[in-house]
Design an enzyme around this catalytic site. Structure first.
Site, PDB file in Angstrom:
ATOM      1  N   GLU A  35       0.813  -1.219   0.000  1.00  0.00           N
ATOM      2  CA  GLU A  35       0.000   0.000   0.000  1.00  0.00           C
ATOM      3  C   GLU A  35       0.850   1.274   0.000  1.00  0.00           C
ATOM      4  O   GLU A  35       0.805   2.082   0.936  1.00  0.00           O
ATOM      5  CB  GLU A  35      -0.968  -0.020   1.195  1.00  0.00           C
ATOM      6  CG  GLU A  35      -1.914  -1.215   1.144  1.00  0.00           C
ATOM      7  CD  GLU A  35      -2.959  -1.220   2.255  1.00  0.00           C
ATOM      8  OE1 GLU A  35      -2.821  -0.402   3.190  1.00  0.00           O
ATOM      9  OE2 GLU A  35      -3.904  -2.036   2.194  1.00  0.00           O
ATOM     10  N   GLU A 156      -5.585  -8.500  -1.284  1.00  0.00           N
ATOM     11  CA  GLU A 156      -6.048  -8.404   0.102  1.00  0.00           C
ATOM     12  C   GLU A 156      -7.520  -8.026   0.100  1.00  0.00           C
ATOM     13  O   GLU A 156      -7.910  -7.084  -0.584  1.00  0.00           O
ATOM     14  CB  GLU A 156      -5.291  -7.319   0.894  1.00  0.00           C
ATOM     15  CG  GLU A 156      -3.925  -7.684   1.389  1.00  0.00           C
ATOM     16  CD  GLU A 156      -3.370  -6.593   2.301  1.00  0.00           C
ATOM     17  OE1 GLU A 156      -4.161  -5.954   3.040  1.00  0.00           O
ATOM     18  OE2 GLU A 156      -2.151  -6.363   2.260  1.00  0.00           O
TER      19      GLU A 156
END
Length: 254
Positions: A35, A156
């Site tokens: 991220e 995810e």
């Protein structure tokens, strides 16, 4: 320093097998960074340069493994799809990341997307969260088909057990929603090819858990969903190509 660390990891030998990581078939892919954000440069140029350089270096050392970035999937401020971002306040436009631009390099083999509707959306209505999930997935699969021309992995996704009114059936509904989108995409030969739940645990690991983790075999309906998806995706690629362990697993489902 960063390149030296990468070199050390990629060429490290597994102490059990003696195989270097860059040669180890047990490793599926390398994720460059989880991220990534660069709020000091909302244009995205700084992160772009970093992804380009680091992915090229990884490929120069390891030609065998796939490489992905580790993106959440947010669109940048100049993207025509910026209105698809979850935040109504345009928060994602300040993060210095852009799904299309960051995933387009030839040294990135597949694009990564995350799905956390309970953290990203302000609504408490679970039905609205599921609608967002499906829309979020389909727009990124479209990107893979038409813009990037490469696979999309939803690397995810999960649901926090601390949500107001949370019950285990909601997690099952989320898994079913994600699984159905992936299966339809894979069956049609589209770019959406797989997903990874955050996060599977085993007994005795509670100290490492967060509000998303669970032991899949402790709840039969959840385990049945996971097994079903594994089997039907495997069958998309043909029964003759299945490993003996997958054949046995799927045979027990019938």
């Amino acid at each position: 320093m960063v390149l030296a660390v990468l070199q050390a990891v990629l060429t490290r030998k597994n102490t059990i097998t003696g195989i270097k990581y860059k040669d180890d078939a047990a490793i599926f892919a390398w994720e460059l960074i989880n991220e990534p954000h660069c709020m000091s440069d909302p244009s995205g140029d700084t992160l772009q340069d970093w992804i380009k350089d680091i992915s090229a270096f990884v490929k120069s050392v390891d030609e065998k493994h796939l490489v992905t970035v580790g993106l959440e999937g947010f669109y940048g401020p100049k993207s025509p799809k910026s209105n698809m971002n979850p935040s109504a306040s345009a928060y994602e436009a300040t993060l210095g990341t852009d799904f299309i631009r960051d995933s387009q390099f030839p040294t990135i083999d597949f694009a990564s997307v995350h799905i956390y509707p309970d953290h990203w959306l302000v609504t408490d209505k679970f039905e609205d969260k599921l609608k967002f999930v499906k829309k979020w997935m389909l727009t990124h699969i479209e990107d893979g088909d038409t813009e990037l021309k490469k696979p999309i992995m939803f690397t995810e996704y999960g649901l926090s057990n601390q949500n107001k009114g949370f019950d285990l059936s909601q997690r099952d509904q989320l898994i079913q929603t994600v699984d159905d989108v992936i299966y339809k995409s894979a069956k049609r030969g589209q770019s959406g090819v797989g997903s990874m739940i955050w996060q599977f645990m085993v007994g005795g690991m509670s100290e490492y858990n967060d509000d998303f983790g669970f032991v899949p075999w402790e709840r039969q309906p959840t385990l049945a969903l996971i097994t079903k998806q594994s089997c039907r995706l495997a069958l998309v690629h043909g029964r003759s190509r299945l490993s003996p362990s997958i054949k046995e697993l799927c045979a027990h489902r019938r």
